[in-house]
Design a protein around this motif. Structure first.
Motif, short mmCIF file in Angstrom:
data_model
loop_
_atom_site.label_atom_id
_atom_site.label_comp_id
_atom_site.label_asym_id
_atom_site.label_seq_id
_atom_site.Cartn_x
_atom_site.Cartn_y
_atom_site.Cartn_z
N ARG A 113 47.83 -43.73 -20.31
CA ARG A 113 46.86 -43.56 -21.39
C ARG A 113 47.31 -42.41 -22.29
O ARG A 113 47.46 -41.28 -21.86
CB ARG A 113 45.48 -43.27 -20.82
CG ARG A 113 44.40 -43.21 -21.89
CD ARG A 113 43.02 -42.96 -21.29
NE ARG A 113 41.99 -43.01 -22.31
CZ ARG A 113 40.70 -42.77 -22.11
NH1 ARG A 113 40.28 -42.46 -20.88
NH2 ARG A 113 39.83 -42.85 -23.10
N GLU B 290 42.91 -48.23 -25.06
CA GLU B 290 41.64 -47.72 -25.62
C GLU B 290 40.70 -48.86 -25.98
O GLU B 290 39.49 -48.77 -25.76
CB GLU B 290 41.92 -46.84 -26.84
CG GLU B 290 42.71 -45.58 -26.54
CD GLU B 290 42.07 -44.73 -25.45
OE1 GLU B 290 40.83 -44.61 -25.43
OE2 GLU B 290 42.82 -44.20 -24.61
N LEU B 291 41.25 -49.95 -26.52
CA LEU B 291 40.41 -51.09 -26.88
C LEU B 291 39.73 -51.68 -25.64
O LEU B 291 38.52 -51.95 -25.65
CB LEU B 291 41.27 -52.17 -27.56
CG LEU B 291 40.54 -53.49 -27.91
CD1 LEU B 291 39.48 -53.25 -28.98
CD2 LEU B 291 41.55 -54.54 -28.37
N ILE C 207 39.24 -50.21 -22.73
CA ILE C 207 38.27 -49.26 -22.20
C ILE C 207 36.94 -49.46 -22.92
O ILE C 207 35.87 -49.52 -22.30
CB ILE C 207 38.77 -47.81 -22.35
CG1 ILE C 207 39.88 -47.52 -21.34
CG2 ILE C 207 37.62 -46.81 -22.17
CD1 ILE C 207 40.53 -46.17 -21.51
N GLY C 208 37.00 -49.58 -24.24
CA GLY C 208 35.79 -49.79 -25.02
C GLY C 208 35.10 -51.10 -24.70
O GLY C 208 33.87 -51.20 -24.69
N ARG C 209 35.89 -52.13 -24.41
CA ARG C 209 35.31 -53.43 -24.10
C ARG C 209 34.74 -53.49 -22.68
O ARG C 209 33.90 -54.32 -22.39
CB ARG C 209 36.38 -54.52 -24.26
CG ARG C 209 36.74 -54.84 -25.69
CD ARG C 209 37.76 -55.97 -25.73
NE ARG C 209 38.11 -56.36 -27.09
CZ ARG C 209 38.98 -57.32 -27.37
NH1 ARG C 209 39.58 -57.99 -26.39
NH2 ARG C 209 39.26 -57.62 -28.63
N GLY C 210 35.28 -52.66 -21.79
CA GLY C 210 34.71 -52.60 -20.46
C GLY C 210 35.59 -52.98 -19.30
O GLY C 210 35.12 -53.10 -18.18
#
Length: 277
Positions: A155, A229-230, A232-235
């Motif tokens: 990351r 990061e995408l 992580i944001g989506r779950g």
């Protein structure tokens, strides 16, 4: 860290899922360990006959290194550092804290709270416990794991670091996907994330890792950071655009080409031969 709310489904435990486990485990910071029960002896890694050294220690912190969850402790006398409990989750491992699963169900696993899947329990004074559940038994526990054996954190990795990750002494290098999943070279990525990253970056998982141009390394670094990061944001690691087509007779969501199915680095791999070069 705030207490995590259980999510119904996640992919295999990669850095995103282990980050979630860490959020859930933060609930035990400050508690004193009263017992360690090894329900399955195969979970113990290294030379330890048991994890009894943890008893009496107080949990002082929880952190993640790649796909490794680390639970720091202070000695029973509070006079110094205690043992560090390292947990690796394999393909289907999950964490349950005080009876609540951090993730209710992994995509390729069974019910995370099933009693028959318990491999390790850490109990605390005053009640409550932290439990490792793992139906397929690839998860491991270890005292004071060698954190230096892990490569840099995936990351947020920079171009220079990634270039070093891909470097080899002798050509041809290993396939690009195999190198990105090698935890000793780059910590945190697993099968689902790497397939999504390479699909987005337009790079073949079969490419020898030392054949990328400078422009391609920069593109891969951007794609890696952005994809992590995408998702992580989506779950979760299972939320990529490629995910639903990772199957026999699947098609590329970008250009409609039939996806290739290969074994790379011992893992089933899906990729598009039309735009991944």
């Amino acid at each position: 860290m705030p207490r995590a709310v259980p999510l119904r489904s996640r992919g295999m435990p990669e850095l995103i899922e282990v980050e979630r486990y860490g959020q859930a485990a933060s609930a035990v910071i400050g508690r004193r360990i009263s017992r360690v029960v090894i329900d399955d002896p195969r979970v113990v890694s290294g030379l330890e006959a048991s994890l009894d050294e943890l008893c009496g220690s107080r949990v002082t912190g929880v952190r993640r290194r790649g796909k490794l969850l680390l639970i720091d402790t202070a000695s029973p006398s509070e006079s110094g550092r205690g043992p560090v409990l390292g947990l690796r989750f394999g393909m289907t491992g999950s964490l349950v804290v005080d009876g609540v699963p951090a993730i209710e169900r992994l995509r390729y696993s069974s019910n995370a709270s099933a009693e028959r899947a318990v491999r390790l329990r850490v109990g605390f004074e005053g009640g409550g416990e932290l439990a490792l559940h793992d139906p397929r038994r690839f998860g491991r526990a270890q005292l004071d794991p060698d954190e230096t054996a892990l490569g840099p954190e995936a990351r947020g990795i920079g171009v220079g670091q990634l270039r070093s990750v891909l470097a080899v002494r002798h050509s041809p290098g290993p396939p690009l996907k195999a190198r990105l999943m090698d935890q000793s070279r780059l910590a945190g990525l697993g099968n689902l994330l790497v397939d999504e990253i390479l699909w987005r970056a337009g790079l073949s998982p079969l490419r020898p890792c030392d054949t990328l141009t400078d422009d391609e390394v920069r593109r891969l670094a951007r794609g890696l950071r952005g994809t992590v990061e995408l998702l992580i944001g989506r779950g979760g690691s299972h939320t990529g655009d490629l995910m639903e087509e990772r199957r026999r007779n699947g098609h590329c969501p970008r250009d409609g080409a039939a996806l290739q199915r290969e074994q790379v680095g011992g893992r089933t791999t899906y990729w598009c031969p039309r735009h991944q070069r």
